[in-house]
Design a protein around this motif. Structure first.
Motif, mmCIF file in Angstrom:
data_model
loop_
_atom_site.group_PDB
_atom_site.id
_atom_site.type_symbol
_atom_site.label_atom_id
_atom_site.label_comp_id
_atom_site.label_asym_id
_atom_site.label_seq_id
_atom_site.Cartn_x
_atom_site.Cartn_y
_atom_site.Cartn_z
ATOM 1 N N VAL A 1 21.858 48.447 25.417
ATOM 2 C CA VAL A 1 22.514 49.506 26.162
ATOM 3 C C VAL A 1 23.605 48.905 27.046
ATOM 4 O O VAL A 1 23.577 47.720 27.362
ATOM 5 N N LYS A 2 24.568 49.730 27.433
ATOM 6 C CA LYS A 2 25.649 49.235 28.274
ATOM 7 C C LYS A 2 25.113 48.826 29.642
ATOM 8 O O LYS A 2 24.239 49.489 30.199
ATOM 9 N N SER A 3 25.623 47.730 30.175
ATOM 10 C CA SER A 3 25.178 47.223 31.458
ATOM 11 C C SER A 3 26.273 46.351 32.048
ATOM 12 O O SER A 3 27.172 45.904 31.341
ATOM 13 N N ILE A 4 26.189 46.130 33.363
ATOM 14 C CA ILE A 4 27.158 45.243 33.991
ATOM 15 C C ILE A 4 26.825 43.804 33.617
ATOM 16 O O ILE A 4 25.738 43.512 33.132
ATOM 17 N N ILE A 5 27.772 42.913 33.858
ATOM 18 C CA ILE A 5 27.563 41.507 33.498
ATOM 19 C C ILE A 5 26.457 40.921 34.364
ATOM 20 O O ILE A 5 26.394 41.177 35.567
ATOM 21 N N PRO A 6 25.526 40.153 33.786
ATOM 22 C CA PRO A 6 24.408 39.619 34.572
ATOM 23 C C PRO A 6 24.879 38.672 35.666
ATOM 24 O O PRO A 6 25.879 37.970 35.503
ATOM 25 N N GLU B 1 34.399 31.172 33.835
ATOM 26 C CA GLU B 1 34.229 31.551 35.236
ATOM 27 C C GLU B 1 35.157 32.699 35.612
ATOM 28 O O GLU B 1 34.772 33.640 36.304
ATOM 29 N N ALA B 2 36.427 32.629 35.126
ATOM 30 C CA ALA B 2 37.379 33.705 35.410
ATOM 31 C C ALA B 2 36.928 35.019 34.773
ATOM 32 O O ALA B 2 37.052 36.092 35.376
ATOM 33 N N PHE B 3 36.398 34.938 33.550
ATOM 34 C CA PHE B 3 35.881 36.119 32.847
ATOM 35 C C PHE B 3 34.754 36.771 33.641
ATOM 36 O O PHE B 3 34.740 37.979 33.855
ATOM 37 N N ALA B 4 33.799 35.949 34.111
ATOM 38 C CA ALA B 4 32.654 36.483 34.854
ATOM 39 C C ALA B 4 33.087 37.096 36.182
ATOM 40 O O ALA B 4 32.616 38.168 36.568
ATOM 41 N N CYS B 5 34.008 36.432 36.890
ATOM 42 C CA CYS B 5 34.478 36.952 38.187
ATOM 43 C C CYS B 5 35.182 38.294 38.020
ATOM 44 O O CYS B 5 34.985 39.212 38.821
ATOM 45 N N TYR B 6 35.992 38.392 36.961
ATOM 46 C CA TYR B 6 36.733 39.636 36.749
ATOM 47 C C TYR B 6 35.778 40.802 36.502
ATOM 48 O O TYR B 6 35.868 41.849 37.153
ATOM 49 N N ARG C 1 32.594 41.018 37.096
ATOM 50 C CA ARG C 1 31.679 41.273 38.210
ATOM 51 C C ARG C 1 32.367 42.119 39.273
ATOM 52 O O ARG C 1 31.756 42.999 39.882
ATOM 53 N N SER C 2 33.665 41.879 39.491
ATOM 54 C CA SER C 2 34.394 42.669 40.485
ATOM 55 C C SER C 2 34.688 44.082 39.982
ATOM 56 O O SER C 2 34.713 45.030 40.762
ATOM 57 N N GLU C 3 34.896 44.222 38.666
ATOM 58 C CA GLU C 3 35.191 45.534 38.097
ATOM 59 C C GLU C 3 33.963 46.437 38.034
ATOM 60 O O GLU C 3 34.065 47.655 38.036
ATOM 61 N N ARG C 4 32.779 45.824 37.920
ATOM 62 C CA ARG C 4 31.510 46.572 37.824
ATOM 63 C C ARG C 4 31.498 47.512 36.622
ATOM 64 O O ARG C 4 30.827 48.545 36.617
ATOM 65 N N LYS C 5 32.210 47.135 35.576
ATOM 66 C CA LYS C 5 32.212 47.942 34.361
ATOM 67 C C LYS C 5 31.103 47.468 33.433
ATOM 68 O O LYS C 5 30.654 46.325 33.518
#
Length: 312
Positions: free
Chosen positions: A172-177, A209-214, A216-220
């Motif tokens: 199911v769709k979820s935010i990045i861990p 790291e850049a992928f995860a930060c982006y 995580r901030s977007e909360r998509k």
């Protein structure tokens, strides 16, 4: 009559469009005997045009416009539309027939309910009902409201606390861990793996790291974070390779210098290497540094080192 269509977040970053652009450019260059570039922008423009035409109620899922019409609307050069369609068909985005261009998986992404002319009115009534329910709940301020008397959780409330994805899985769709890190390169899909194998470890870690930060901030939310990362690797490959080529890539982590004993143990292989490539002067320099006789073979050097280690 046409209706609205669904355009999903992340569509413009889909790696398939980059593959289509390259295939179309190669095909068109071969046909015209000159260098022709087809951009991802061209591919997305044609894809959006076909999606829009396929949203018509009388031929849902099929684009009935001909190639000449599409080229005229999008202001494409001669031959570009056929080349892009040929490449799209090769990667299973479309199927061409006498009846038109069928968009693969259209029914999975564009729901039948979207074409229901009564859907808008039903949604309007539902929103009006939800507003009345919220107003009624606000008016009950003095009475005791138990847990069971509350209205069911709305979609908006549930979005305040999106589910957390299990580490590295689909579902199911979820935010990045929290604490997400890019998977090992060997576990990536073939195309993404081929790209990542050319990156340095520092580049791979920095991009991850850049992928995860982006995100995580977007909360998509996404259903497949590994797949999203694989698409990102493909999309960023050219930029990373340029950075590595011109010295703009993140530096590799420095390794600790070898101890004196480790250097002594590596002396035999170093001497053998210099002698093998025809550099006897460098081999003799290593022998002098570690007081190794000229005639002594590598096996004896190793045995001496082992005896010193055992005695120490």
């Amino acid at each position: 009559m046409s209706r609205w269509l669904r355009w999903y977040e992340g569509t413009c970053e889909d790696g398939k469009f980059r593959v289509v652009a390259r295939k179309a450019g190669t095909h068109l260059s071969r046909v015209t005997n000159r260098d022709v570039t087809v951009t991802v922008r061209d591919v997305i423009a044609l894809w959006a045009f076909m999606l829009e035409d396929a949203a018509h109620l009388d031929h849902r899922g099929t684009c009935e416009r001909d190639e000449e019409f599409m080229a005229g609307v999008l202001d494409f050069d001669d031959g570009m539309v056929p080349a892009i369609l040929h490449a799209m068909e090769a990667v299973d985005l479309i199927e061409r027939s006498e009846s038109g261009i069928t968009l693969c998986n259209f029914d999975k992404r564009q729901f039948e309910s979207d074409a229901d002319p009564t859907a808008t009115e039903r949604q309007r009534r539902k929103r009006a009902k939800d507003r009345k329910t919220k107003e009624r709940d606000k008016s009950v301020s003095n009475g005791r409201v138990t847990r069971d008397s509350r209205t069911p959780e709305t979609e908006t409330e549930s979005e305040d606390k999106p589910p957390i994805a299990p580490p590295g899985g689909k579902g199911v769709k979820s935010i990045i861990p929290e604490g997400w890190t890019p998977p090992p390169v060997v576990e990536l899909p073939p195309r993404a793996k081929a790209c990542a194998e050319k990156w340095t470890e520092a580049s791979y870690a920095t991009e991850g790291e850049a992928f995860a930060c982006y995100w995580r901030s977007e909360r998509k939310m996404k259903a497949d974070w590994r797949g999203t990362w694989a698409n990102r690797v493909i999309a960023r490959h050219e930029a990373v390779m340029r950075a590595q080529k011109f010295g703009n890539a993140p530096p590799e982590p420095k390794k600790a210098p070898l101890s004196e004993e480790e250097q002594r143990l590596q002396a035999p292989s170093t001497i053998a290497f210099y002698e093998r490539i025809g550099k006897p002067d460098l081999a003799d320099e290593v022998r002098r540094k570690w007081n190794i006789p000229i005639g002594k073979v590598a096996g004896e050097i190793v045995k001496d080192a082992e005896r010193r280690t055992a005695a120490g």
